[in-house]
Motif scaffolding. Sequence first.
Motif, PDB file in Angstrom:
ATOM      1  N   MET A  35       0.856  -1.183   0.000  1.00 45.88           N
ATOM      2  CA  MET A  35       0.000   0.000   0.000  1.00 45.88           C
ATOM      3  C   MET A  35       0.888   1.227   0.000  1.00 45.88           C
ATOM      4  O   MET A  35       1.891   1.272   0.715  1.00 45.88           O
ATOM      5  CB  MET A  35      -0.910   0.000   1.224  1.00 45.88           C
ATOM      6  CG  MET A  35      -1.900   1.139   1.233  1.00 45.88           C
ATOM      7  SD  MET A  35      -3.110   0.999   2.564  1.00 45.88           S
ATOM      8  CE  MET A  35      -4.231  -0.186   1.872  1.00 45.88           C
ATOM      9  N   HIS A  36       0.500   2.220  -0.813  1.00 46.89           N
ATOM     10  CA  HIS A  36       1.332   3.417  -0.923  1.00 46.89           C
ATOM     11  C   HIS A  36       0.450   4.639  -1.138  1.00 46.89           C
ATOM     12  O   HIS A  36      -0.499   4.588  -1.908  1.00 46.89           O
ATOM     13  CB  HIS A  36       2.285   3.276  -2.111  1.00 46.89           C
ATOM     14  CG  HIS A  36       3.514   4.103  -1.983  1.00 46.89           C
ATOM     15  ND1 HIS A  36       4.777   3.558  -2.042  1.00 46.89           N
ATOM     16  CD2 HIS A  36       3.700   5.432  -1.792  1.00 46.89           C
ATOM     17  CE1 HIS A  36       5.671   4.513  -1.896  1.00 46.89           C
ATOM     18  NE2 HIS A  36       5.044   5.657  -1.750  1.00 46.89           N
ATOM     19  N   GLY A  37       0.777   5.708  -0.465  1.00 45.47           N
ATOM     20  CA  GLY A  37       0.061   6.965  -0.635  1.00 45.47           C
ATOM     21  C   GLY A  37       0.699   7.823  -1.713  1.00 45.47           C
ATOM     22  O   GLY A  37       1.922   7.952  -1.765  1.00 45.47           O
ATOM     23  N   GLN A  67      -3.311   4.896  -2.273  1.00 43.11           N
ATOM     24  CA  GLN A  67      -4.174   5.840  -1.571  1.00 43.11           C
ATOM     25  C   GLN A  67      -3.920   7.237  -2.153  1.00 43.11           C
ATOM     26  O   GLN A  67      -2.852   7.815  -1.915  1.00 43.11           O
ATOM     27  CB  GLN A  67      -3.880   5.826  -0.068  1.00 43.11           C
ATOM     28  CG  GLN A  67      -4.258   4.521   0.591  1.00 43.11           C
ATOM     29  CD  GLN A  67      -4.002   4.532   2.078  1.00 43.11           C
ATOM     30  OE1 GLN A  67      -2.965   5.005   2.535  1.00 43.11           O
ATOM     31  NE2 GLN A  67      -4.947   4.001   2.832  1.00 43.11           N
ATOM     32  N   PRO A  68      -4.875   7.783  -2.909  1.00 41.74           N
ATOM     33  CA  PRO A  68      -4.659   9.063  -3.590  1.00 41.74           C
ATOM     34  C   PRO A  68      -4.280  10.219  -2.669  1.00 41.74           C
ATOM     35  O   PRO A  68      -3.491  11.076  -3.052  1.00 41.74           O
ATOM     36  CB  PRO A  68      -6.008   9.335  -4.270  1.00 41.74           C
ATOM     37  CG  PRO A  68      -6.639   7.997  -4.424  1.00 41.74           C
ATOM     38  CD  PRO A  68      -6.178   7.194  -3.242  1.00 41.74           C
ATOM     39  N   LEU A  69      -4.805  10.239  -1.449  1.00 37.38           N
ATOM     40  CA  LEU A  69      -4.491  11.325  -0.519  1.00 37.38           C
ATOM     41  C   LEU A  69      -3.561  10.876   0.607  1.00 37.38           C
ATOM     42  O   LEU A  69      -3.265  11.645   1.515  1.00 37.38           O
ATOM     43  CB  LEU A  69      -5.783  11.910   0.066  1.00 37.38           C
ATOM     44  CG  LEU A  69      -6.750  12.507  -0.960  1.00 37.38           C
ATOM     45  CD1 LEU A  69      -8.041  12.959  -0.281  1.00 37.38           C
ATOM     46  CD2 LEU A  69      -6.108  13.642  -1.724  1.00 37.38           C
ATOM     47  N   GLU A  78      -8.884   8.241   7.447  1.00 40.27           N
ATOM     48  CA  GLU A  78      -9.464   7.439   6.373  1.00 40.27           C
ATOM     49  C   GLU A  78      -8.444   6.454   5.795  1.00 40.27           C
ATOM     50  O   GLU A  78      -8.780   5.323   5.451  1.00 40.27           O
ATOM     51  CB  GLU A  78      -9.990   8.335   5.248  1.00 40.27           C
ATOM     52  CG  GLU A  78     -11.106   9.261   5.678  1.00 40.27           C
ATOM     53  CD  GLU A  78     -10.608  10.633   6.178  1.00 40.27           C
ATOM     54  OE1 GLU A  78      -9.439  10.742   6.646  1.00 40.27           O
ATOM     55  OE2 GLU A  78     -11.386  11.586   6.120  1.00 40.27           O
ATOM     56  N   ASP A  79      -7.210   6.893   5.688  1.00 41.59           N
ATOM     57  CA  ASP A  79      -6.161   6.027   5.146  1.00 41.59           C
ATOM     58  C   ASP A  79      -5.788   4.924   6.125  1.00 41.59           C
ATOM     59  O   ASP A  79      -5.542   3.787   5.728  1.00 41.59           O
ATOM     60  CB  ASP A  79      -4.927   6.856   4.762  1.00 41.59           C
ATOM     61  CG  ASP A  79      -5.237   7.868   3.673  1.00 41.59           C
ATOM     62  OD1 ASP A  79      -6.093   7.580   2.811  1.00 41.59           O
ATOM     63  OD2 ASP A  79      -4.622   8.952   3.695  1.00 41.59           O
ATOM     64  N   GLU A  82      -8.619   2.395   5.940  1.00 44.72           N
ATOM     65  CA  GLU A  82      -8.516   1.611   4.705  1.00 44.72           C
ATOM     66  C   GLU A  82      -7.390   0.587   4.811  1.00 44.72           C
ATOM     67  O   GLU A  82      -7.558  -0.571   4.413  1.00 44.72           O
ATOM     68  CB  GLU A  82      -8.272   2.520   3.505  1.00 44.72           C
ATOM     69  CG  GLU A  82      -8.167   1.727   2.203  1.00 44.72           C
ATOM     70  CD  GLU A  82      -7.803   2.585   1.004  1.00 44.72           C
ATOM     71  OE1 GLU A  82      -8.097   2.131  -0.115  1.00 44.72           O
ATOM     72  OE2 GLU A  82      -7.215   3.679   1.170  1.00 44.72           O
ATOM     73  N   PHE A  83      -6.251   1.001   5.352  1.00 47.16           N
ATOM     74  CA  PHE A  83      -5.133   0.070   5.520  1.00 47.16           C
ATOM     75  C   PHE A  83      -5.511  -1.085   6.440  1.00 47.16           C
ATOM     76  O   PHE A  83      -5.252  -2.253   6.124  1.00 47.16           O
ATOM     77  CB  PHE A  83      -3.897   0.794   6.067  1.00 47.16           C
ATOM     78  CG  PHE A  83      -2.806  -0.154   6.471  1.00 47.16           C
ATOM     79  CD1 PHE A  83      -2.085  -0.855   5.521  1.00 47.16           C
ATOM     80  CD2 PHE A  83      -2.534  -0.380   7.808  1.00 47.16           C
ATOM     81  CE1 PHE A  83      -1.095  -1.755   5.898  1.00 47.16           C
ATOM     82  CE2 PHE A  83      -1.540  -1.265   8.184  1.00 47.16           C
ATOM     83  CZ  PHE A  83      -0.822  -1.958   7.224  1.00 47.16           C
ATOM     84  N   LEU A  84      -6.128  -0.779   7.576  1.00 46.46           N
ATOM     85  CA  LEU A  84      -6.482  -1.832   8.529  1.00 46.46           C
ATOM     86  C   LEU A  84      -7.504  -2.805   7.946  1.00 46.46           C
ATOM     87  O   LEU A  84      -7.397  -4.013   8.135  1.00 46.46           O
ATOM     88  CB  LEU A  84      -6.990  -1.220   9.839  1.00 46.46           C
ATOM     89  CG  LEU A  84      -5.919  -0.481  10.655  1.00 46.46           C
ATOM     90  CD1 LEU A  84      -6.564   0.272  11.813  1.00 46.46           C
ATOM     91  CD2 LEU A  84      -4.848  -1.432  11.146  1.00 46.46           C
ATOM     92  N   LYS A  85      -8.473  -2.284   7.204  1.00 49.27           N
ATOM     93  CA  LYS A  85      -9.460  -3.159   6.559  1.00 49.27           C
ATOM     94  C   LYS A  85      -8.798  -4.030   5.487  1.00 49.27           C
ATOM     95  O   LYS A  85      -9.116  -5.217   5.367  1.00 49.27           O
ATOM     96  CB  LYS A  85     -10.595  -2.338   5.953  1.00 49.27           C
ATOM     97  CG  LYS A  85     -11.528  -1.769   7.000  1.00 49.27           C
ATOM     98  CD  LYS A  85     -12.650  -0.971   6.353  1.00 49.27           C
ATOM     99  CE  LYS A  85     -13.599  -0.447   7.414  1.00 49.27           C
ATOM    100  NZ  LYS A  85     -14.705   0.329   6.806  1.00 49.27           N
ATOM    101  N   ALA A  86      -7.895  -3.440   4.721  1.00 47.93           N
ATOM    102  CA  ALA A  86      -7.188  -4.207   3.686  1.00 47.93           C
ATOM    103  C   ALA A  86      -6.325  -5.285   4.331  1.00 47.93           C
ATOM    104  O   ALA A  86      -6.267  -6.426   3.850  1.00 47.93           O
ATOM    105  CB  ALA A  86      -6.343  -3.280   2.822  1.00 47.93           C
ATOM    106  N   MET A  87      -5.658  -4.943   5.430  1.00 47.45           N
ATOM    107  CA  MET A  87      -4.819  -5.922   6.113  1.00 47.45           C
ATOM    108  C   MET A  87      -5.666  -7.036   6.709  1.00 47.45           C
ATOM    109  O   MET A  87      -5.298  -8.211   6.631  1.00 47.45           O
ATOM    110  CB  MET A  87      -3.983  -5.261   7.217  1.00 47.45           C
ATOM    111  CG  MET A  87      -3.031  -6.236   7.889  1.00 47.45           C
ATOM    112  SD  MET A  87      -1.808  -5.541   9.027  1.00 47.45           S
ATOM    113  CE  MET A  87      -2.689  -4.281   9.873  1.00 47.45           C
ATOM    114  N   GLU A  88      -6.808  -6.687   7.276  1.00 41.92           N
ATOM    115  CA  GLU A  88      -7.700  -7.699   7.832  1.00 41.92           C
ATOM    116  C   GLU A  88      -8.161  -8.676   6.747  1.00 41.92           C
ATOM    117  O   GLU A  88      -8.128  -9.893   6.933  1.00 41.92           O
ATOM    118  CB  GLU A  88      -8.904  -7.032   8.489  1.00 41.92           C
ATOM    119  CG  GLU A  88      -9.878  -8.011   9.098  1.00 41.92           C
ATOM    120  CD  GLU A  88     -11.060  -7.312   9.740  1.00 41.92           C
ATOM    121  OE1 GLU A  88     -11.455  -7.759  10.828  1.00 41.92           O
ATOM    122  OE2 GLU A  88     -11.594  -6.343   9.154  1.00 41.92           O
TER     123      GLU A  88
END
Length: 97
Positions: A35-37, A67-69, A78-79, A82-88
Amino acid sequence: MPVHGGDWLREQAPDLKDISPVNFAGAFGIPVLLMHGEKDRVVPIVQSKVMAQKLKSAGKDVTYIVQPLGDHHFTRQEDRVEFLKAMEAFLAKHNPA
């Protein structure tokens, strides 16, 4: 006196291509969540784009999220969410309990 940043790394490994994971994508044996911002000012996003492409080209299981922002430190709530949900989801898929 300690050397900081890229200088420290170059001192440890003068030829970075010998240790850079981007040059060993074919050797990866486990799935990767990357994942990269786009607002990251520490690590250029091109590095994660190239890594994801090399892993995909090598037939490896990679989940790549931009992550656009997002910045380097997941400053925005928000980021982080999103990261925690993706990792889960990633762990549920690849390392179910």
